[in-house]
Scaffold this motif. Structure first.
Motif, PDB file in Angstrom:
ATOM      1  N   SER A   1       0.876  -1.173   0.000  1.00  0.00           N
ATOM      2  CA  SER A   1       0.000   0.000   0.000  1.00  0.00           C
ATOM      3  C   SER A   1       0.910   1.218   0.000  1.00  0.00           C
ATOM      4  O   SER A   1       2.003   1.177   0.574  1.00  0.00           O
TER       5      SER A   1
ATOM      6  N   SER B   1       0.795   3.867   1.568  1.00  0.00           N
ATOM      7  CA  SER B   1       0.996   4.484   2.883  1.00  0.00           C
ATOM      8  C   SER B   1       1.843   3.618   3.806  1.00  0.00           C
ATOM      9  O   SER B   1       2.115   3.991   4.940  1.00  0.00           O
TER      10      SER B   1
ATOM     11  N   ALA C   1      -4.392  -1.535  -3.677  1.00  0.00           N
ATOM     12  CA  ALA C   1      -5.593  -0.715  -3.839  1.00  0.00           C
ATOM     13  C   ALA C   1      -6.068  -0.694  -5.289  1.00  0.00           C
ATOM     14  O   ALA C   1      -7.260  -0.527  -5.551  1.00  0.00           O
TER      15      ALA C   1
ATOM     16  N   HIS D   1      -0.592   2.042   9.863  1.00  0.00           N
ATOM     17  CA  HIS D   1      -0.069   2.762   8.700  1.00  0.00           C
ATOM     18  C   HIS D   1       0.146   1.803   7.534  1.00  0.00           C
ATOM     19  O   HIS D   1      -0.133   2.124   6.386  1.00  0.00           O
TER      20      HIS D   1
ATOM     21  N   GLY E   1      -3.644  -0.444   7.075  1.00  0.00           N
ATOM     22  CA  GLY E   1      -4.913   0.277   7.041  1.00  0.00           C
ATOM     23  C   GLY E   1      -5.576   0.303   5.675  1.00  0.00           C
ATOM     24  O   GLY E   1      -6.782   0.003   5.559  1.00  0.00           O
ATOM     25  N   PRO E   2      -4.843   0.634   4.586  1.00  0.00           N
ATOM     26  CA  PRO E   2      -5.491   0.713   3.269  1.00  0.00           C
ATOM     27  C   PRO E   2      -6.105  -0.590   2.791  1.00  0.00           C
ATOM     28  O   PRO E   2      -6.998  -0.574   1.945  1.00  0.00           O
TER      29      PRO E   2
ATOM     30  N   LYS F   1      -9.916  -0.571   3.408  1.00  0.00           N
ATOM     31  CA  LYS F   1     -10.656   0.580   2.901  1.00  0.00           C
ATOM     32  C   LYS F   1     -12.142   0.255   2.764  1.00  0.00           C
ATOM     33  O   LYS F   1     -12.527  -0.753   2.174  1.00  0.00           O
TER      34      LYS F   1
ATOM     35  N   ASP G   1      -6.099   7.793  12.337  1.00  0.00           N
ATOM     36  CA  ASP G   1      -5.558   7.520  11.001  1.00  0.00           C
ATOM     37  C   ASP G   1      -6.502   6.640  10.195  1.00  0.00           C
ATOM     38  O   ASP G   1      -6.760   6.895   9.012  1.00  0.00           O
ATOM     39  N   LEU G   2      -7.025   5.600  10.825  1.00  0.00           N
ATOM     40  CA  LEU G   2      -7.897   4.657  10.125  1.00  0.00           C
ATOM     41  C   LEU G   2      -9.219   5.300   9.720  1.00  0.00           C
ATOM     42  O   LEU G   2      -9.809   4.932   8.695  1.00  0.00           O
TER      43      LEU G   2
ATOM     44  N   ILE H   1      -9.840   6.231   6.239  1.00  0.00           N
ATOM     45  CA  ILE H   1      -9.737   5.182   5.224  1.00  0.00           C
ATOM     46  C   ILE H   1     -10.915   4.216   5.278  1.00  0.00           C
ATOM     47  O   ILE H   1     -11.526   3.912   4.251  1.00  0.00           O
ATOM     48  N   VAL H   2     -11.243   3.770   6.483  1.00  0.00           N
ATOM     49  CA  VAL H   2     -12.205   2.682   6.647  1.00  0.00           C
ATOM     50  C   VAL H   2     -13.617   3.231   6.851  1.00  0.00           C
ATOM     51  O   VAL H   2     -13.829   4.433   7.030  1.00  0.00           O
TER      52      VAL H   2
END
Length: 515
Positions: free
Chosen positions: A127, A129, A158, A344, A347-348, A351, A370-371, A374-375
């Motif tokens: 990812s 990130s 992704a 980090h 996490g992606p 999504k 942070d999440l 994204i989520v």
């Protein structure tokens, strides 16, 4: 596509290209294909005398994809996706290395890569990130550049969700070799190389066991170990560092904003600085080595997991700590299949899905914040009746509509369908009621465990497994000193570990003078 400053920096780097290279962009009708083509055109324009661009308008394989090769050779390095974010450095290095700019990898490492005789096709799912992913991408890319029997492809999960779902990838980096899962998580070049080179281990044991005794041997390569090594080397004595990986836990830390003298940095950047500082001195650095036993004889001996034994007149133990696990049913079963420890990095992958964070300290609340971007939704589970995180973080988390915080929650089980996480169970500690929450990912952020298991019958430890030291870093065994998160120092901070490492090295040097 590229900002002016970044384009200027890239143009400077590309001046190091010696031999002509060719970029091939495979595209389809997607907007991302057009983005990648635009990036490739900008790169080509910066060094048009050495770089040519070919476009495959109707790619039959992965697209968008960029292939990089010395002109006239078949491409062995590919980027499936747009290598920006953390992967931009991987792209720059691939361009330079394909163009004949030498790698900084040790000559013996490069020779070992060139000697590999098997066909190796690496695929690395990442990812953008993920701060651990570039280490893996850059390692396999270098192997592909140096050895014509090796290929390497970075794949942005992704953009290639169908592959991610087909291969049930729940953590990055995920490394496939010749179509089979090879490894997950951060791996160094040495780790990858030694895993594919089956004859390397025996040679390594013999080489390590033949080393002459050190004056000071540092066990661990984190901030405490690096500081100890520098202070030891500056005394002009024979110094060695043995570690599983350089940087330790700091390598997995993204934002560092309380390191005095710099407003902000990140873990990988700090680790690179630590390692280079140590290498600036005459220090024998032995990476990918895990200590399993300490014994005091004529010298103090450290036995390694591979069976080799290192000897030294003094020892500084700086083995650090690791993420604490929940130790509930299902955690190990679904590790890297929905149970994760790095928001980090992973996490992606989640999504648009529901996730959980275990722990209400700074790490847990930062992870939730942070999440949340994204989520679909984040639920934080905190065992205590109050959150331990800084107030500014708590206020930020509470302001987010897709973050829920549940206190007095004891996680009791990770649930799954045999392939991936589907939820978790927790008990409300105020009512003893059991609840089930549907989530696709669980991020564990509940503190640290000292890496001291191999010392439990040798040194005096606290009931938490921390090495007990005095103000000089001395342990209960003469000549053995310790520093950093593995010890009973009250605050686990990078800057405190560095100071403790210096203290332990000076204490050990004082011991050497007196003995």
């Amino acid at each position: 596509m590229l900002e002016a400053n970044l384009k200027q920096q890239l143009g400077t780097y590309l001046q190091n290209i010696v031999n002509p290279i060719e970029i091939t962009v495979s595209k389809n009708g997607s907007a991302k294909s057009q983005e990648l083509l635009e990036l490739a055109r900008e790169i080509t324009e910066l060094k048009s005398d050495k770089i040519t661009l070919t476009v495959d308008e109707n790619a039959s394989g992965r697209a968008p994809q960029m292939a990089i090769a010395p002109k006239g050779e078949a491409a062995r390095v590919r980027f499936a996706g747009i290598p920006m974010g953390h992967e931009f450095t991987s792209l720059v290095l691939a361009l330079l290395q394909a163009g004949g700019h030498p790698s900084k990898a040790a000559q013996e490492t490069q020779a070992q890569i060139k000697s590999l005789d098997a066909e190796l096709n690496f695929e690395v799912y990442i990812s953008l990130s993920c701060h651990n992913c570039p280490d893996v991408v850059q390692a396999v890319n270098l192997m592909a550049v140096l050895n014509p029997k090796i290929t390497a492809t970075m794949i942005d999960g992704a953009l290639f969700q169908d592959e991610v779902e087909q291969r049930e990838i729940m953590a990055v980096p995920s490394i496939y070799l010749n179509g089979e899962l090879f490894g997950q998580g951060r791996m160094t070049l040495d780790e990858i190389l030694n895993k594919v080179d089956t004859g390397a281990a025996d040679k390594q044991v013999a080489s390590l066991s033949e080393k002459a005794p050190y004056d000071m041997l540092v066990v661990g390569g984190g901030p405490a170990g690096a500081a100890a090594a520098v202070y030891s080397a500056r005394k002009g004595i024979r110094t060695g560092v043995v570690a599983e990986r350089f940087g330790g836990q700091v390598a997995d830390t993204m934002a560092i904003e309380n390191f005095i003298s710099m407003k902000a940095t990140d873990g990988p950047k700090l680790v690179a600085g630590l390692e280079q500082h140590v290498l600036d001195y005459d220090v024998d650095v032995m990476k990918m080595q895990k200590a399993v036993r300490l014994e005091k004889k004529e010298f103090i001996e450290i036995e390694l997991e591979n069976g080799a034994i290192l000897k030294s007149k003094s020892i500084v133990l700086a083995t650090g700590a690791r993420w604490r696990e929940m130790n509930v049913p299902g955690e190990q079963t679904y590790r890297n299949k929905g149970v994760a420890y790095c928001p980090h990095c992973d996490g992606p992958i989640f999504k648009g899905k529901k996730t959980a964070v275990i722990g209400g300290g700074n790490s847990g609340i930062e992870a939730a914040i942070d999440l949340a971007g994204i989520v679909e939704h984040v639920t934080v589970f905190e065992f205590a009746d109050t959150l331990r995180a800084d107030d500014v973080l708590v206020k930020k988390a509470n302001s987010l509509s897709n973050v829920t915080i549940i206190k007095n929650a004891m996680t009791t089980e990770v649930l799954g369908d045999g392939q991936k996480v589907t939820g978790l169970k927790y008990t409300d500690r105020t009512t003893d009621e059991t609840h089930t929450v549907d989530v696709a990912g669980i991020f564990v952020q509940i503190g640290l465990v000292p890496n001291s298991e191999f010392l439990k019958d040798t040194l005096e430890l606290t009931n938490r497994g921390e090495i007990i030291i005095d103000s000089h870093g001395r342990t209960s065994v003469e000549g053995v000193y310790a520093a950093g998160d593995v010890t009973n120092i009250p605050f686990k901070q990078i800057i405190i570990s560095m100071g403790a490492g210096a203290t332990a090295a000076l204490g050990a040097f004082d011991y050497l003078i007196r003995h």
